[in-house]
Design an enzyme around this catalytic site. Structure first.
Site, PDB file in Angstrom:
ATOM      1  N   TYR A   9      -9.822  -6.306   7.500  1.00  0.00           N
ATOM      2  CA  TYR A   9      -8.934  -5.217   7.880  1.00  0.00           C
ATOM      3  C   TYR A   9      -8.206  -4.824   6.595  1.00  0.00           C
ATOM      4  O   TYR A   9      -8.613  -5.217   5.509  1.00  0.00           O
ATOM      5  CB  TYR A   9      -8.027  -5.782   8.997  1.00  0.00           C
ATOM      6  CG  TYR A   9      -7.088  -4.828   9.642  1.00  0.00           C
ATOM      7  CD1 TYR A   9      -7.551  -3.675  10.277  1.00  0.00           C
ATOM      8  CD2 TYR A   9      -5.719  -5.089   9.681  1.00  0.00           C
ATOM      9  CE1 TYR A   9      -6.663  -2.817  10.911  1.00  0.00           C
ATOM     10  CE2 TYR A   9      -4.839  -4.244  10.318  1.00  0.00           C
ATOM     11  CZ  TYR A   9      -5.309  -3.112  10.921  1.00  0.00           C
ATOM     12  OH  TYR A   9      -4.433  -2.276  11.540  1.00  0.00           O
ATOM     13  N   ARG A  65      -9.224  10.669   7.598  1.00  0.00           N
ATOM     14  CA  ARG A  65      -8.063  10.130   6.877  1.00  0.00           C
ATOM     15  C   ARG A  65      -8.087   8.624   6.999  1.00  0.00           C
ATOM     16  O   ARG A  65      -7.378   8.045   7.810  1.00  0.00           O
ATOM     17  CB  ARG A  65      -6.764  10.726   7.443  1.00  0.00           C
ATOM     18  CG  ARG A  65      -5.589  10.627   6.524  1.00  0.00           C
ATOM     19  CD  ARG A  65      -4.471   9.782   7.110  1.00  0.00           C
ATOM     20  NE  ARG A  65      -4.902   8.450   7.450  1.00  0.00           N
ATOM     21  CZ  ARG A  65      -4.285   7.647   8.301  1.00  0.00           C
ATOM     22  NH1 ARG A  65      -3.231   8.027   8.924  1.00  0.00           N
ATOM     23  NH2 ARG A  65      -4.740   6.415   8.546  1.00  0.00           N
ATOM     24  N   LYS A  97     -11.254  -2.808  13.404  1.00  0.00           N
ATOM     25  CA  LYS A  97     -10.213  -2.800  14.449  1.00  0.00           C
ATOM     26  C   LYS A  97     -10.681  -3.568  15.677  1.00  0.00           C
ATOM     27  O   LYS A  97      -9.935  -4.331  16.274  1.00  0.00           O
ATOM     28  CB  LYS A  97      -9.903  -1.363  14.867  1.00  0.00           C
ATOM     29  CG  LYS A  97      -9.129  -0.593  13.816  1.00  0.00           C
ATOM     30  CD  LYS A  97      -7.646  -0.695  14.068  1.00  0.00           C
ATOM     31  CE  LYS A  97      -6.889  -0.122  12.885  1.00  0.00           C
ATOM     32  NZ  LYS A  97      -5.478   0.058  13.086  1.00  0.00           N
ATOM     33  N   GLU A 155      -8.407   6.607  15.831  1.00  0.00           N
ATOM     34  CA  GLU A 155      -8.076   5.901  14.602  1.00  0.00           C
ATOM     35  C   GLU A 155      -8.403   6.763  13.388  1.00  0.00           C
ATOM     36  O   GLU A 155      -9.522   7.290  13.285  1.00  0.00           O
ATOM     37  CB  GLU A 155      -8.933   4.629  14.576  1.00  0.00           C
ATOM     38  CG  GLU A 155      -8.490   3.583  13.638  1.00  0.00           C
ATOM     39  CD  GLU A 155      -7.115   3.042  13.947  1.00  0.00           C
ATOM     40  OE1 GLU A 155      -6.862   2.602  15.067  1.00  0.00           O
ATOM     41  OE2 GLU A 155      -6.277   3.071  13.035  1.00  0.00           O
ATOM     42  N   ASP A 156      -7.443   6.934  12.510  1.00  0.00           N
ATOM     43  CA  ASP A 156      -7.674   7.576  11.209  1.00  0.00           C
ATOM     44  C   ASP A 156      -8.271   8.986  11.296  1.00  0.00           C
ATOM     45  O   ASP A 156      -9.163   9.342  10.507  1.00  0.00           O
ATOM     46  CB  ASP A 156      -8.506   6.655  10.310  1.00  0.00           C
ATOM     47  CG  ASP A 156      -7.671   5.480   9.798  1.00  0.00           C
ATOM     48  OD1 ASP A 156      -6.478   5.413  10.174  1.00  0.00           O
ATOM     49  OD2 ASP A 156      -8.157   4.654   9.031  1.00  0.00           O
ATOM     50  N   ASP A 179      -3.622   5.042  17.447  1.00  0.00           N
ATOM     51  CA  ASP A 179      -2.981   3.886  16.826  1.00  0.00           C
ATOM     52  C   ASP A 179      -2.126   4.277  15.617  1.00  0.00           C
ATOM     53  O   ASP A 179      -1.094   3.679  15.368  1.00  0.00           O
ATOM     54  CB  ASP A 179      -4.038   2.864  16.414  1.00  0.00           C
ATOM     55  CG  ASP A 179      -3.394   1.589  15.937  1.00  0.00           C
ATOM     56  OD1 ASP A 179      -2.568   1.035  16.689  1.00  0.00           O
ATOM     57  OD2 ASP A 179      -3.672   1.154  14.807  1.00  0.00           O
ATOM     58  N   ASP A 180      -2.574   5.281  14.880  1.00  0.00           N
ATOM     59  CA  ASP A 180      -1.811   5.676  13.681  1.00  0.00           C
ATOM     60  C   ASP A 180      -0.448   6.239  14.052  1.00  0.00           C
ATOM     61  O   ASP A 180       0.508   6.129  13.298  1.00  0.00           O
ATOM     62  CB  ASP A 180      -2.592   6.708  12.874  1.00  0.00           C
ATOM     63  CG  ASP A 180      -3.991   6.220  12.593  1.00  0.00           C
ATOM     64  OD1 ASP A 180      -4.121   5.190  11.925  1.00  0.00           O
ATOM     65  OD2 ASP A 180      -4.949   6.849  13.088  1.00  0.00           O
ATOM     66  N   ASN A 200      -0.550   2.170   3.201  1.00  0.00           N
ATOM     67  CA  ASN A 200      -1.718   1.308   2.955  1.00  0.00           C
ATOM     68  C   ASN A 200      -2.730   2.054   2.103  1.00  0.00           C
ATOM     69  O   ASN A 200      -2.737   3.288   2.127  1.00  0.00           O
ATOM     70  CB  ASN A 200      -2.390   0.943   4.282  1.00  0.00           C
ATOM     71  CG  ASN A 200      -1.550   0.020   5.123  1.00  0.00           C
ATOM     72  OD1 ASN A 200      -0.903  -0.869   4.605  1.00  0.00           O
ATOM     73  ND2 ASN A 200      -1.569   0.257   6.416  1.00  0.00           N
ATOM     74  N   ASN A 245       2.147  -4.924  10.485  1.00  0.00           N
ATOM     75  CA  ASN A 245       0.716  -4.784  10.690  1.00  0.00           C
ATOM     76  C   ASN A 245       0.459  -4.303  12.122  1.00  0.00           C
ATOM     77  O   ASN A 245       0.917  -4.939  13.078  1.00  0.00           O
ATOM     78  CB  ASN A 245       0.116  -6.183  10.469  1.00  0.00           C
ATOM     79  CG  ASN A 245      -1.364  -6.167  10.397  1.00  0.00           C
ATOM     80  OD1 ASN A 245      -2.010  -5.371  11.057  1.00  0.00           O
ATOM     81  ND2 ASN A 245      -1.911  -7.054   9.581  1.00  0.00           N
TER      82      ASN A 245
HETATM   83  P1  NAD Z   1      -0.661  11.556   7.292  1.00  0.00           P
HETATM   84  O1  NAD Z   1      -1.686  12.148   6.442  1.00  0.00           O
HETATM   85  O2  NAD Z   1      -0.571  11.965   8.718  1.00  0.00           O
HETATM   86  O3  NAD Z   1       0.767  11.840   6.638  1.00  0.00           O
HETATM   87  C1  NAD Z   1       1.076  11.770   5.281  1.00  0.00           C
HETATM   88  C2  NAD Z   1       2.369  12.505   5.051  1.00  0.00           C
HETATM   89  O4  NAD Z   1       2.786  12.294   3.717  1.00  0.00           O
HETATM   90  C3  NAD Z   1       2.294  14.018   5.261  1.00  0.00           C
HETATM   91  O5  NAD Z   1       3.391  14.446   6.010  1.00  0.00           O
HETATM   92  C4  NAD Z   1       2.425  14.573   3.840  1.00  0.00           C
HETATM   93  O6  NAD Z   1       3.087  15.814   3.802  1.00  0.00           O
HETATM   94  C5  NAD Z   1       3.287  13.516   3.195  1.00  0.00           C
HETATM   95  N1  NAD Z   1       3.217  13.526   1.748  1.00  0.00           N
HETATM   96  C6  NAD Z   1       2.116  13.676   0.951  1.00  0.00           C
HETATM   97  N2  NAD Z   1       2.484  13.683  -0.336  1.00  0.00           N
HETATM   98  C7  NAD Z   1       3.825  13.533  -0.359  1.00  0.00           C
HETATM   99  C8  NAD Z   1       4.794  13.462  -1.393  1.00  0.00           C
HETATM  100  N3  NAD Z   1       4.436  13.543  -2.670  1.00  0.00           N
HETATM  101  N4  NAD Z   1       6.074  13.302  -1.051  1.00  0.00           N
HETATM  102  C9  NAD Z   1       6.447  13.204   0.239  1.00  0.00           C
HETATM  103  N5  NAD Z   1       5.575  13.258   1.258  1.00  0.00           N
HETATM  104  C10 NAD Z   1       4.293  13.427   0.966  1.00  0.00           C
HETATM  105  O7  NAD Z   1      -0.841   9.993   7.203  1.00  0.00           O
HETATM  106  P2  NAD Z   1      -0.187   8.848   8.135  1.00  0.00           P
HETATM  107  O8  NAD Z   1      -1.095   8.495   9.242  1.00  0.00           O
HETATM  108  O9  NAD Z   1       1.194   9.221   8.495  1.00  0.00           O
HETATM  109  O10 NAD Z   1      -0.228   7.601   7.148  1.00  0.00           O
HETATM  110  C11 NAD Z   1       0.514   7.624   5.951  1.00  0.00           C
HETATM  111  C12 NAD Z   1       0.477   6.253   5.305  1.00  0.00           C
HETATM  112  O11 NAD Z   1       1.052   5.287   6.170  1.00  0.00           O
HETATM  113  C13 NAD Z   1      -0.929   5.745   4.967  1.00  0.00           C
HETATM  114  O12 NAD Z   1      -0.920   5.106   3.734  1.00  0.00           O
HETATM  115  C14 NAD Z   1      -1.198   4.753   6.055  1.00  0.00           C
HETATM  116  O13 NAD Z   1      -2.078   3.741   5.638  1.00  0.00           O
HETATM  117  C15 NAD Z   1       0.177   4.200   6.282  1.00  0.00           C
HETATM  118  N6  NAD Z   1       0.289   3.585   7.606  1.00  0.00           N
HETATM  119  C16 NAD Z   1       0.774   2.322   7.684  1.00  0.00           C
HETATM  120  C17 NAD Z   1       0.852   1.693   8.887  1.00  0.00           C
HETATM  121  C18 NAD Z   1       1.416   0.303   8.964  1.00  0.00           C
HETATM  122  O14 NAD Z   1       1.877  -0.211   8.025  1.00  0.00           O
HETATM  123  N7  NAD Z   1       1.416  -0.368  10.078  1.00  0.00           N
HETATM  124  C19 NAD Z   1       0.404   2.335  10.021  1.00  0.00           C
HETATM  125  C20 NAD Z   1      -0.074   3.647   9.919  1.00  0.00           C
HETATM  126  C21 NAD Z   1      -0.116   4.264   8.699  1.00  0.00           C
END
Ligand code: NAD
Length: 545
Positions: free
Chosen positions: A75, A128, A146, A218-219, A241-242, A381, A426
């Site tokens: 994962y 994504r 997953k 997912e993603d 999940d996201d 991540n 996580n």
């Molecule tokens: P997403 O693509 O939906 O959102 C990304 C966001 O970041 C968008 O709103 C975008 O405008 C913004 N962004 C991009 N560049 C930027 C900058 N320079 N300054 C400020 N904002 C900026 O993606 P997501 O699903 O929300 O996931 C985002 C991150 O969170 C990923 O790295 C993902 O792996 C991580 N994530 C972590 C967990 C966890 O830790 N449990 C869970 C889900 C997602």
């Protein structure tokens, strides 16, 4: 080699195996010794996936022998690397590949899948993948990983899980040029054809496996993720999940942090770096938790601020989607996170923009100057995208920062000798338990309350005072099976209280009922009298294989 003599005779494989009979414990030892010889994490991933193909029970036995050790391989973060290299490391297919050109035929593709009783589907369109962007068909590593955790962490039997990749093309030029790429070689198909594919997929899955078959999204890129969630959430048994799983795990971390800050959720001002799926899901659940404190929804929304790639989200700004508008407040425009933090003086800062290093030393020091215990969650991540490291957070806050990350960080020893264990927010704390509870109760729709229940009564309450003292906001990953069980039981209780469970009669002892469903890694002894012989001997062999 774990087949007994009697089994070998019955199967007609006597002589085809070395004469030694060994136990699963010895097989485990052999795997671990081989594993130790692997040079890097990608090699370890390939090795474990090979084992999953060859000997599923042994694969899960290995994972369960030390889940903390193996989870980062199957994962995040290694699965991200594996998806980037999926064409190169491809050996055998796993999961169901459905393309945009299969429209009109999805039902027959599903019939090709060998298992008939599917309870949980995990689907991606690969647009994504983690914070790595569009990986097209290579994104299959994500649903595969997953669902392996559905089994390893939740105990959902693997034969009841189906990983699906919806291939609509990719906009990733490098992949389109890569001779080893495994997907369709054209740009992403969008619009009506895409929507038709999704509609047909959802209907075909539920026609074949029932309305209570869980479908985890997912993603997906956020243009589709929000839309599809609101389109399907009341029609099918589905969650994203996201958005929702992340929300539950992040809010569970915040609830645990409140025990350190000795405050209520409604006392906090939260700034998000990022305004995508994760941010929106977490923000929604935070406002629900604030409502439980007695704060009106609209007042809760005002305590949450978001920064996206254009700067602070404020009323009247350009590029505001429907979701972002809810968090747009009256305020002058601001470009940088540094300015936003200095101006709003938040109590909590949550990074979900996949912008590595976004929490600069200045920002972290500022947070420490406004707050006795600043809450700093670097959730992006994989590790390479984290907003700051655990060490940076602790160092710039003199050990006062309350830290959680998306990918794991090693423990940090401070100057005073205290060792802090960064919490890993996580999603695996949530989705396997949700999957187990939802499938166990045949719950038809998964409401937001299910996730708040998971965060509150299941996860946050399992964190002990000792955990908190050591900086841990989550129970140890090693206890994840127990965590998932507790979560599933709580969800089942909640579902019956709110008339959401379709399973009747209601199990009198819910914990015993859920335990009875859990997959075991022990080999079946099919020579025992009680064993009912399956119709074809291939199935008999697969009991052991
Ligand atoms: P997403 O693509 O939906 O959102 C990304 C966001 O970041 C968008 O709103 C975008 O405008 C913004 N962004 C991009 N560049 C930027 C900058 N320079 N300054 C400020 N904002 C900026 O993606 P997501 O699903 O929300 O996931 C985002 C991150 O969170 C990923 O790295 C993902 O792996 C991580 N994530 C972590 C967990 C966890 O830790 N449990 C869970 C889900 C997602």
């Amino acid at each position: 080699m774990a087949f007994s003599l009697e089994e070998r005779l019955q199967l007609g494989i006597h002589g085809l195996l070395p004469p030694c009979f060994i136990t699963q414990d010895v097989q485990l030892l052999r795997v671990l010794k081989n594993y130790e010889m692997k040079k890097d994490d990608l090699d370890r991933y390939v090795f474990l996936m090979g084992l999953q193909d060859r000997s599923e029970k042994l694969f899960y036995r290995v994972l369960l022998s030390d889940i903390e050790r193996f989870m980062p391989i199957i994962y995040t973060p290694t699965v991200g690397l594996a998806c980037q290299q999926y064409g190169l490391i491809f050996r055998r297919p796993r999961g169901l590949f459905i393309t945009v050109h299969d429209r009109g035929h999805i039902a027959s593709l599903l019939r090709n899948w060998p298992e008939k009783d599917i309870r949980a589907v995990c689907v991606t369109d690969g647009e994504r993948i983690l914070g790595l962007g569009d990986l097209g068909c290579n994104g299959m590593g994500i649903p595969v990983g997953k669902l392996a955790l559905y089994t390893a962490c939740g105990g959902v039997p693997p034969q009841q899980c189906l990983p699906v990749l919806l291939d609509v093309g990719t906009d990733n030029e490098a992949l389109l040029q890569d001779p080893l790429y495994i997907g369709l070689r054209h740009k992403r198909v969008r619009g009506q054809a895409y929507d038709d594919l999704l509609d047909e997929f959802m209907k075909a899955v539920t026609d074949r496996y029932g309305m209570d078959c869980l479908i985890q999204f997912e993603d997906f890129a956020n243009v589709n993720a929000f839309r599809l969630l609101s389109k399907y959430r009341n029609m099918y048994c589905t969650f994203n999940d996201d958005i929702q799983g992340t929300a539950a795990v992040a809010v569970a971390g915040l609830l645990a942090a409140l025990r350190i800050t000795r405050s209520k959720m409604s006392d906090h001002t939260v700034v998000f770096q990022g305004a995508g799926e994760a941010a929106m899901g977490i923000a929604e659940l935070i406002t629900m938790a604030m409502e439980k404190d007695g704060l009106a929804k609209e007042d809760g929304l005002k305590k949450i601020w978001m920064v996206d790639s254009k700067g602070l989200i404020v009323k009247g700004r350009d590029h505001l989607t429907h979701e972002k508008q809810r968090f747009a407040h009256e305020h002058p425009q601001m470009r940088t996170l540094e300015d936003v933090v200095q101006d709003l003086k938040p109590t909590a800062l949550i990074g979900v923009a996949a912008v590595a290093g976004a929490f600069s030393e200045q920002i972290i020091r500022d947070m420490a100057s406004f707050n006795k215990h600043p809450i700093i969650f670097a959730l992006s991540n994989p590790t390479s995208k984290a907003e700051c490291t655990a060490e940076q957070c602790y160092a710039f806050t003199e050990g006062r920062g309350i830290f959680a990350s998306g990918s794991p960080f090693d423990p940090v020893t401070l100057h005073d000798g205290r060792t802090l264990y960064p919490g890993q927010g996580n999603n695996a704390y949530i989705f396997p338990g949700v999957g187990l509870g939802v499938t166990a109760g045949a719950i038809r729709h998964i409401t937001e309350d299910v996730f708040l229940t998971a965060a509150e009564v299941a996860l946050a309450d399992l964190v002990t005072e000792k955990d908190l003292f050591e900086g841990r906001l989550y129970p140890p990953l090693s206890s994840i099976r127990e965590v998932s069980l507790v979560l599933a039981v709580k969800i089942l209780e909640y579902a019956y209280e709110h008339n959401m469970a379709a399973l009747h009669p209601e199990p009198a002892d819910k914990e015993a009922y859920i335990r009875s469903l859990i997959f075991t890694t022990d080999y079946d002894d099919f020579t025992a009298d009680s064993y009912r012989w399956p119709e074809d001997s291939m199935t008999v062999q697969s009991c052991k294989l």
